[in-house]
Design a protein around this motif. Structure first.
Motif, PDB file in Angstrom:
ATOM      1  N   UNK A  63     -28.520  36.261  52.991  1.00  0.00           N
ATOM      2  CA  UNK A  63     -27.290  35.466  52.910  1.00  0.00           C
ATOM      3  C   UNK A  63     -26.063  36.360  52.890  1.00  0.00           C
ATOM      4  N   UNK A  64     -26.137  37.457  52.178  1.00  0.00           N
ATOM      5  CA  UNK A  64     -25.013  38.391  52.124  1.00  0.00           C
ATOM      6  C   UNK A  64     -24.788  39.060  53.478  1.00  0.00           C
ATOM      7  N   UNK A  65     -25.879  39.361  54.182  1.00  0.00           N
ATOM      8  CA  UNK A  65     -25.762  39.954  55.516  1.00  0.00           C
ATOM      9  C   UNK A  65     -25.077  39.001  56.484  1.00  0.00           C
ATOM     10  N   UNK A  66     -25.469  37.739  56.438  1.00  0.00           N
ATOM     11  CA  UNK A  66     -24.858  36.741  57.320  1.00  0.00           C
ATOM     12  C   UNK A  66     -23.387  36.535  56.969  1.00  0.00           C
ATOM     13  N   UNK A  67     -23.060  36.538  55.695  1.00  0.00           N
ATOM     14  CA  UNK A  67     -21.671  36.366  55.273  1.00  0.00           C
ATOM     15  C   UNK A  67     -20.792  37.493  55.804  1.00  0.00           C
ATOM     16  N   UNK A  68     -21.272  38.724  55.702  1.00  0.00           N
ATOM     17  CA  UNK A  68     -20.501  39.862  56.206  1.00  0.00           C
ATOM     18  C   UNK A  68     -20.381  39.808  57.727  1.00  0.00           C
ATOM     19  N   UNK A  69     -21.474  39.415  58.378  1.00  0.00           N
ATOM     20  CA  UNK A  69     -21.455  39.304  59.843  1.00  0.00           C
ATOM     21  C   UNK A  69     -20.465  38.236  60.286  1.00  0.00           C
ATOM     22  N   UNK A  70     -20.423  37.116  59.596  1.00  0.00           N
ATOM     23  CA  UNK A  70     -19.501  36.041  59.928  1.00  0.00           C
ATOM     24  C   UNK A  70     -18.051  36.485  59.767  1.00  0.00           C
ATOM     25  N   UNK A  71     -17.747  37.172  58.686  1.00  0.00           N
ATOM     26  CA  UNK A  71     -16.385  37.662  58.467  1.00  0.00           C
ATOM     27  C   UNK A  71     -15.970  38.655  59.542  1.00  0.00           C
ATOM     28  N   UNK A  72     -16.902  39.496  59.968  1.00  0.00           N
ATOM     29  CA  UNK A  72     -16.597  40.477  61.019  1.00  0.00           C
ATOM     30  C   UNK A  72     -16.291  39.779  62.338  1.00  0.00           C
ATOM     31  N   UNK A  73     -17.090  38.753  62.676  1.00  0.00           N
ATOM     32  CA  UNK A  73     -16.868  38.018  63.921  1.00  0.00           C
ATOM     33  C   UNK A  73     -15.544  37.264  63.881  1.00  0.00           C
ATOM     34  N   UNK A  74     -15.231  36.625  62.758  1.00  0.00           N
ATOM     35  CA  UNK A  74     -13.966  35.908  62.640  1.00  0.00           C
ATOM     36  C   UNK A  74     -12.783  36.866  62.777  1.00  0.00           C
ATOM     37  N   UNK A  75     -12.899  38.044  62.196  1.00  0.00           N
ATOM     38  CA  UNK A  75     -11.832  39.039  62.289  1.00  0.00           C
ATOM     39  C   UNK A  75     -11.644  39.497  63.736  1.00  0.00           C
ATOM     40  N   UNK A  76     -12.735  39.733  64.455  1.00  0.00           N
ATOM     41  CA  UNK A  76     -12.637  40.173  65.849  1.00  0.00           C
ATOM     42  C   UNK A  76     -12.037  39.098  66.741  1.00  0.00           C
TER      43      UNK A  76
END
Length: 299
Positions: free
Chosen positions: A55-68
């Protein structure tokens, strides 16, 4: 039974359900969300996420994609709106994302060929020209096979399955092209209903308020009144060419029997098979409209 067997009798729809169409505008949004959710899980390659580490991995991945997306395309993706009405994933956002497939693929790390197939299918069901059912069905099956070969660990969403497996059947059962039955106009009216309830309707009772909104909607739907600002509305729309891959899926128009001889003399001097190519080239000059009204947000 394998989920790869899309021709299985299990997936055979009831004939009565084909009359409901495919909702082209919402299909853009659902395909965008499907690709985003797939991209969030690419690192762990799991559909269901249960343990805290994943869950933490997906959360970080989601934030990275939103930022990009914000830095490279200027888009807020998959975020709730500040007014509490839905998310930022609307039709305009989805179409802008799919319009730049290279950047879309680099941000999400999803296969660009799959994204290109998705884009061709979405444009096909959105255009107002009749599609060749057999060609379109074969293209959808090829898209499904491409998806299963690369991302078989993540099941299709209901909308993606409906478009890839049943859209050709829905087109065949429809009297008009499915793009003519899109929900763009009805969704665009939502903002006017809100304004009419506030500024042009009685507020002494709920029934009177609804009646006034309904009467004003009936008046504004009059063809004469709605055509007054037609030129202004046309200028606010961005016209894009239909991709060549989509024109190859279109049904060629039938040539009338009483066609003027002068109009066909050009083909007589050409090769035997050139008329079909010329017809396809003629169809490629048509375009489908992408509404760019930023105020048109889906709830």
């Amino acid at each position: 039974m394998s989920i790869r067997d899309l021709k299985s009798p299990v997936f055979e729809p009831k004939p009565s359900t084909l009359k409901y169409g495919v909702s082209p505008l919402h299909a853009w949004i659902r395909f965008l969300e499907f690709v985003l959710h797939l991209s969030y899980r690419i690192g762990i390659k799991k559909w269901q996420v249960r343990n805290p580490e994943d869950k933490n991995t997906i959360k970080q991945r989601k934030q990275e994609i939103q930022k990009n997306f914000w830095e490279k395309m200027g888009l807020h993706i998959d975020k709730p709106k500040s007014n509490g009405c839905g998310s930022t994933n609307d039709g305009n956002t989805a179409r802008r994302v799919f319009a730049n497939l290279e950047l879309f693929a680099s941000i999400t790390n999803v296969d660009i060929d799959l994204l290109r197939h998705f884009h061709i299918i979405l444009v096909s069901i959105s255009c107002e020209f009749r599609i060749n059912f057999k060609k379109f069905n074969d293209f959808c099956i090829d898209t499904a096979d491409l998806y299963f070969n690369k991302y078989d660990w993540y099941p299709m969403s209901a909308t993606v399955h409906k478009i890839l497996v049943h859209s050709a059947q829905i087109m065949e059962a429809s009297l008009v092209p499915v793009g003519c039955l899109g929900e763009n106009a009805s969704e665009a009216r939502n903002k006017f209903y809100k304004k009419d309830r506030i500024a042009h309707a009685r507020k002494n009772s709920r029934s009177n308020n609804i009646v006034d909104v309904f009467n004003r909607a009936m008046d504004s739907s009059d063809p004469l009144l709605s055509s007054i600002c037609l030129n202004n509305r046309t200028k606010n729309k961005l016209i894009r060419r239909i991709p060549h891959e989509v024109t190859e899926l279109l049904e060629l128009p039938a040539v009338p029997d009483n066609l003027d001889v002068a109009s066909t003399s050009r083909h007589e001097d050409d090769d035997e098979n050139c008329s079909s190519d010329d017809d396809i080239e003629m169809l490629s000059e048509y375009s489908f409209e992408l509404e760019v009204d930023i105020e048109q947000d889906l709830e």
